[in-house]
Structures are given as structure tokens and as C-alpha cells.
Design a protein around this motif. Structure first.
Motif, PDB file in Angstrom:
ATOM      1  N   ASP A 199       5.132   2.895 -11.714  1.00  0.00           N
ATOM      2  CA  ASP A 199       5.745   4.174 -12.084  1.00  0.00           C
ATOM      3  C   ASP A 199       6.152   5.002 -10.874  1.00  0.00           C
ATOM      4  OD1 ASP A 199       5.345   3.538 -14.729  1.00  0.00           O
ATOM      5  OD2 ASP A 199       3.452   4.634 -14.860  1.00  0.00           O
ATOM      6  N   ALA A 200       5.426   4.910  -9.776  1.00  0.00           N
ATOM      7  CA  ALA A 200       5.683   5.768  -8.614  1.00  0.00           C
ATOM      8  C   ALA A 200       6.043   4.969  -7.365  1.00  0.00           C
ATOM      9  CB  ALA A 200       4.451   6.625  -8.349  1.00  0.00           C
ATOM     10  N   TYR A 201       6.466   3.726  -7.517  1.00  0.00           N
ATOM     11  CA  TYR A 201       6.733   2.839  -6.386  1.00  0.00           C
ATOM     12  C   TYR A 201       7.618   3.508  -5.356  1.00  0.00           C
ATOM     13  CZ  TYR A 201       7.619  -1.485  -3.890  1.00  0.00           C
ATOM     14  OH  TYR A 201       7.682  -2.445  -2.933  1.00  0.00           O
ATOM     15  N   PRO A 202       7.336   3.437  -4.081  1.00  0.00           N
ATOM     16  CA  PRO A 202       6.305   2.659  -3.405  1.00  0.00           C
ATOM     17  C   PRO A 202       4.990   3.415  -3.244  1.00  0.00           C
ATOM     18  CG  PRO A 202       7.710   3.604  -1.752  1.00  0.00           C
ATOM     19  CD  PRO A 202       8.256   4.026  -3.099  1.00  0.00           C
ATOM     20  N   PHE A 203       4.840   4.531  -3.953  1.00  0.00           N
ATOM     21  CA  PHE A 203       3.629   5.339  -3.857  1.00  0.00           C
ATOM     22  C   PHE A 203       2.636   4.951  -4.949  1.00  0.00           C
ATOM     23  CE2 PHE A 203       7.245   7.701  -2.265  1.00  0.00           C
ATOM     24  CZ  PHE A 203       6.831   8.001  -0.986  1.00  0.00           C
ATOM     25  N   PRO A 261       0.838  -1.200   0.000  1.00  0.00           N
ATOM     26  CA  PRO A 261       0.000   0.000   0.000  1.00  0.00           C
ATOM     27  C   PRO A 261       0.876   1.255   0.000  1.00  0.00           C
ATOM     28  CG  PRO A 261      -0.028  -1.021   2.153  1.00  0.00           C
ATOM     29  CD  PRO A 261       0.732  -1.945   1.248  1.00  0.00           C
ATOM     30  N   CYS A 262       0.342   2.321  -0.563  1.00  0.00           N
ATOM     31  CA  CYS A 262       1.020   3.611  -0.601  1.00  0.00           C
ATOM     32  C   CYS A 262       1.209   4.100   0.840  1.00  0.00           C
ATOM     33  CB  CYS A 262       0.182   4.603  -1.400  1.00  0.00           C
ATOM     34  SG  CYS A 262       0.811   6.289  -1.409  1.00  0.00           S
ATOM     35  N   PRO A 263       2.411   4.551   1.223  1.00  0.00           N
ATOM     36  CA  PRO A 263       2.608   5.020   2.590  1.00  0.00           C
ATOM     37  C   PRO A 263       1.858   6.317   2.911  1.00  0.00           C
ATOM     38  CG  PRO A 263       4.637   5.232   1.319  1.00  0.00           C
ATOM     39  CD  PRO A 263       3.647   4.543   0.454  1.00  0.00           C
ATOM     40  N   GLU A 264       1.395   7.036   1.905  1.00  0.00           N
ATOM     41  CA  GLU A 264       0.671   8.291   2.139  1.00  0.00           C
ATOM     42  C   GLU A 264      -0.828   8.075   2.286  1.00  0.00           C
ATOM     43  OE1 GLU A 264       1.723  11.410   2.714  1.00  0.00           O
ATOM     44  OE2 GLU A 264       3.719  10.542   2.744  1.00  0.00           O
ATOM     45  N   CYS A 265      -1.425   7.318   1.341  1.00  0.00           N
ATOM     46  CA  CYS A 265      -2.889   7.220   1.335  1.00  0.00           C
ATOM     47  C   CYS A 265      -3.423   5.798   1.508  1.00  0.00           C
ATOM     48  CB  CYS A 265      -3.435   7.818   0.048  1.00  0.00           C
ATOM     49  SG  CYS A 265      -2.995   6.874  -1.426  1.00  0.00           S
ATOM     50  N   GLY A 266      -2.568   4.785   1.343  1.00  0.00           N
ATOM     51  CA  GLY A 266      -3.005   3.407   1.551  1.00  0.00           C
ATOM     52  C   GLY A 266      -3.501   2.689   0.308  1.00  0.00           C
ATOM     53  N   ARG A 267      -3.621   3.403  -0.826  1.00  0.00           N
ATOM     54  CA  ARG A 267      -4.038   2.736  -2.060  1.00  0.00           C
ATOM     55  C   ARG A 267      -2.905   1.849  -2.574  1.00  0.00           C
ATOM     56  NH1 ARG A 267      -6.118   7.526  -5.743  1.00  0.00           N
ATOM     57  NH2 ARG A 267      -4.620   8.657  -4.493  1.00  0.00           N
ATOM     58  N   PRO A 268      -3.196   0.894  -3.448  1.00  0.00           N
ATOM     59  CA  PRO A 268      -2.129   0.032  -3.985  1.00  0.00           C
ATOM     60  C   PRO A 268      -1.086   0.845  -4.755  1.00  0.00           C
ATOM     61  CG  PRO A 268      -4.300  -0.862  -4.499  1.00  0.00           C
ATOM     62  CD  PRO A 268      -4.523   0.495  -3.911  1.00  0.00           C
ATOM     63  N   SER A 269       0.176   0.488  -4.590  1.00  0.00           N
ATOM     64  CA  SER A 269       1.254   1.202  -5.270  1.00  0.00           C
ATOM     65  C   SER A 269       1.273   0.867  -6.758  1.00  0.00           C
ATOM     66  CB  SER A 269       2.595   0.849  -4.637  1.00  0.00           C
ATOM     67  OG  SER A 269       2.852  -0.530  -4.765  1.00  0.00           O
ATOM     68  N   ARG A 307       1.534  12.466  -7.131  1.00  0.00           N
ATOM     69  CA  ARG A 307       1.091  13.393  -6.088  1.00  0.00           C
ATOM     70  C   ARG A 307       1.541  12.923  -4.710  1.00  0.00           C
ATOM     71  NH1 ARG A 307      -2.300  13.602  -2.190  1.00  0.00           N
ATOM     72  NH2 ARG A 307      -3.180  15.538  -1.483  1.00  0.00           N
ATOM     73  N   CYS A 308       1.308  11.662  -4.392  1.00  0.00           N
ATOM     74  CA  CYS A 308       1.719  11.137  -3.093  1.00  0.00           C
ATOM     75  C   CYS A 308       3.242  11.162  -2.963  1.00  0.00           C
ATOM     76  CB  CYS A 308       1.196   9.718  -2.898  1.00  0.00           C
ATOM     77  SG  CYS A 308      -0.557   9.652  -2.490  1.00  0.00           S
TER      78      CYS A 308
END
Length: 70
Positions: free
Chosen positions: A27-31, A16-24, A35-36
């Protein structure tokens, strides 16, 4: 993508994204998004992730002594 019954395992596990919890996303791993990723970078740059430092310890790790304590 399976040859001879072998399965391919991903190099990075889904987290999960460390900022919002959605799946990573890849392209933006681990986010999950740019934006996150930018929100996290902004927190680093403003010092929100700073580690607190104790000022009473000397460089060698011994606590400072005061002449009044003697």
C-alpha cells in the motif's frame, strides 16, 4: 498459485523502508507505512533534499573572470 511447476515472481522486490528500515508494504511502497511516506514528503517540501548549486559557474560552464585578475 503454481501451475505446471512455474513460480510467480513479485513485480516489486521486497525492500526496506528508506525512512525506518522496516519491510515495505504494498500500500505504501517503497515505504512501510503512510507515516513514513508523509515524513519523506515533508522533507521534499521543506527543501531538505535540495541539491547544492555552485554559484561561481556561468551558464556556459566557464568560471566567471574578474577584471582584477587580468
Amino acid at each position: 498459485m503454481t501451475e505446471g511447476g512455474a513460480t510467480v515472481t513479485p513485480l516489486r522486490p521486497k525492500r526496506p523502508c528508506p525512512e525506518c528500515g522496516r519491510p515495505s508494504t504494498r500500500d505504501a511502497y517503497p515505504f512501510c507505512s503512510a507515516r513514513c511516506k508523509d515524513v519523506d514528503l515533508g522533507r521534499w517540501l521543506t527543501g531538505a533534499y535540495a541539491i547544492p548549486v555552485r554559484e561561481e559557474d556561468d551558464e556556459d560552464g566557464a568560471p566567471e573572470t574578474d577584471a582584477r585578475d587580468a
